[in-house]
Scaffold this active site. Structure first.
Site, PDB file in Angstrom:
ATOM      1  N   ASP A 140      67.171  60.821  68.844  1.00 25.94           N
ATOM      2  CA  ASP A 140      67.371  59.648  69.760  1.00 25.94           C
ATOM      3  C   ASP A 140      68.432  59.887  70.731  1.00 25.94           C
ATOM      4  O   ASP A 140      69.360  60.786  70.195  1.00 25.94           O
ATOM      5  CB  ASP A 140      67.391  58.523  68.943  1.00 25.94           C
ATOM      6  N   ASN A 168      57.045  53.015  71.362  1.00 24.36           N
ATOM      7  CA  ASN A 168      57.503  53.936  72.656  1.00 24.36           C
ATOM      8  C   ASN A 168      56.092  53.811  73.465  1.00 24.36           C
ATOM      9  O   ASN A 168      56.308  53.591  74.681  1.00 24.36           O
ATOM     10  CB  ASN A 168      57.891  55.127  72.201  1.00 24.36           C
TER      11      ASN A 168
HETATM   12  C1  IPE Z   1      62.956  55.730  67.821  1.00 16.37           C
HETATM   13  O1  IPE Z   1      63.896  55.815  69.154  1.00 16.37           O
HETATM   14  C2  IPE Z   1      61.809  56.739  68.083  1.00 16.37           C
HETATM   15  C3  IPE Z   1      62.166  58.198  68.419  1.00 16.37           C
HETATM   16  C4  IPE Z   1      63.488  58.630  68.105  1.00 16.37           C
HETATM   17  C5  IPE Z   1      60.968  58.785  68.592  1.00 16.37           C
HETATM   18  P1  IPE Z   1      63.732  54.664  69.692  1.00 16.37           P
HETATM   19  O2  IPE Z   1      64.843  54.911  70.922  1.00 16.37           O
HETATM   20  O3  IPE Z   1      62.412  54.091  70.231  1.00 16.37           O
HETATM   21  O4  IPE Z   1      64.350  53.275  69.017  1.00 16.37           O
HETATM   22  P2  IPE Z   1      64.860  51.886  69.317  1.00 16.37           P
HETATM   23  O5  IPE Z   1      64.092  51.324  70.195  1.00 16.37           O
HETATM   24  O6  IPE Z   1      66.247  52.176  69.876  1.00 16.37           O
HETATM   25  O7  IPE Z   1      64.959  51.051  68.040  1.00 16.37           O
HETATM   26  C1  IPE Z   2      64.339  59.526  71.806  1.00 14.50           C
HETATM   27  O1  IPE Z   2      65.361  59.417  73.140  1.00 14.50           O
HETATM   28  C2  IPE Z   2      63.118  60.051  72.393  1.00 14.50           C
HETATM   29  C3  IPE Z   2      62.082  58.880  72.284  1.00 14.50           C
HETATM   30  C4  IPE Z   2      62.091  57.764  71.944  1.00 14.50           C
HETATM   31  C5  IPE Z   2      60.707  59.343  72.779  1.00 14.50           C
HETATM   32  P1  IPE Z   2      65.114  57.934  74.088  1.00 14.50           P
HETATM   33  O2  IPE Z   2      64.377  58.102  75.088  1.00 14.50           O
HETATM   34  O3  IPE Z   2      64.938  56.720  73.108  1.00 14.50           O
HETATM   35  O4  IPE Z   2      66.821  57.942  74.368  1.00 14.50           O
HETATM   36  P2  IPE Z   2      67.730  56.725  74.574  1.00 14.50           P
HETATM   37  O5  IPE Z   2      68.054  56.119  73.390  1.00 14.50           O
HETATM   38  O6  IPE Z   2      67.114  55.741  75.353  1.00 14.50           O
HETATM   39  O7  IPE Z   2      68.946  57.186  75.031  1.00 14.50           O
HETATM   40 MG    MG Z   3      66.106  55.500  71.886  1.00 17.25          MG
END
Ligand code: IPE
Ligand code: IPE
Ligand code: MG
Length: 240
Positions: A25, A73
């Protein structure tokens, strides 16, 4: 109470994790800090993913699971961002196909594959088949949700005619059937939650949260996490 011992429960203080899972993340915030679009963070994140799985293999970690895309996502993010992530996934698939003959790595995909075109699904299945007897294992969680996985597992069990299920039945119906549970789940990006990752499998996993954004994550932080894990006492509900 042998039947209640979670799988993967053979580790004791001082031993290295056999299975590490990463919630990768922080890609979006990493890009935003640089005034760049979120997609740029995912491109960088994909490079770090390759480096980190390579490193985990080099230091003898047997199983690595990565959370690449959640069902939420996929449902909630803009199409442009999802398309970038799926393109990066396809690039990884192509690299993994190229490397498969020379690499001791079993590649497995966990998640709902219905979002992929039939040719991609076939390539995923072919790579899984071609690498299935390798000792080291990588699970890529793509369009994965822990609740969706459990619902799919229960429906599979109902369809098979079961009216009463055991923990072993449920385990065998999960995407991760046959894979030991993660010893430790690492989440980068400062949030302290699982976000629907490995809900069943994480029952006795150690948890490690770091503020480091995934694109900044390094091999030396993996070393630090393993050292931290080695100091933990896992009890699985037992007395000292
Ligand atoms: C979790 O991260 C999913 C992945 C890293 C693929 P998110 O960014 O989707 O999680 P939330 O929305 O902050 O809980
Ligand atoms: C994790 O990074 C990757 C996925 C969820 C696909 P994010 O895209 O959630 O990055 P942040 O949390 O918005 O920084
Ligand atoms: Mg994230």
């Amino acid at each position: 109470m042998e039947q209640n011992k979670p799988n993967g429960a053979e580790c004791s203080v001082g031993s290295a994790p056999r299975h590490i899972a990463f919630i990768m993340d922080g890609n979006g915030r990493w890009a935003k800090k640089r005034g760049m679009p979120r997609e740029y963070g995912h491109v960088q994140g994909a490079k770090v993913f390759r480096r980190i799985i390579e490193y985990c293999g080099d230091i003898g970690i047997e199983i690595v699971t990565v959370y690449a895309l959640s069902t939420e996502n996929y449902a909630k993010r803009p199409k442009k961002e999802i398309d970038t992530i799926l393109t990066l996934f396809e690039e990884y698939l192509t690299d993994a196909e190229r490397d498969a003959p020379s690499r001791d790595l079993r590649v497995c995909f966990i998640g709902d594959r219905s979002i992929f075109a039939p040719d991609i699904r076939e390539r995923m299945a072919a790579l899984e088949r071609a690498t299935m007897s390798r000792k080291k294992r990588l699970n890529v969680a793509i369009n994965y949700g822990g609740r969706a996985e459990l619902v799919a597992a229960f429906n599979k069990l109902i369809a098979s005619g079961k009216t009463n299920v055991t923990e072993a039945d449920i385990e065998a119906a999960l995407y991760t059937a046959g894979c030991p549970d993660p010893d430790i789940i690492v989440r980068t990006g400062a949030e302290m939650r699982l976000s629907n990752f490995l809900l069943w499998q994480s029952a006795y996993s150690e948890l490690y949260f770091t503020d480091t954004l995934w694109p900044d994550f390094t091999e030396s932080e993996v070393d630090k996490i393993i050292a931290d894990f080695k100091g933990r006492k896992r009890r699985y509900g037992a007395a000292e």
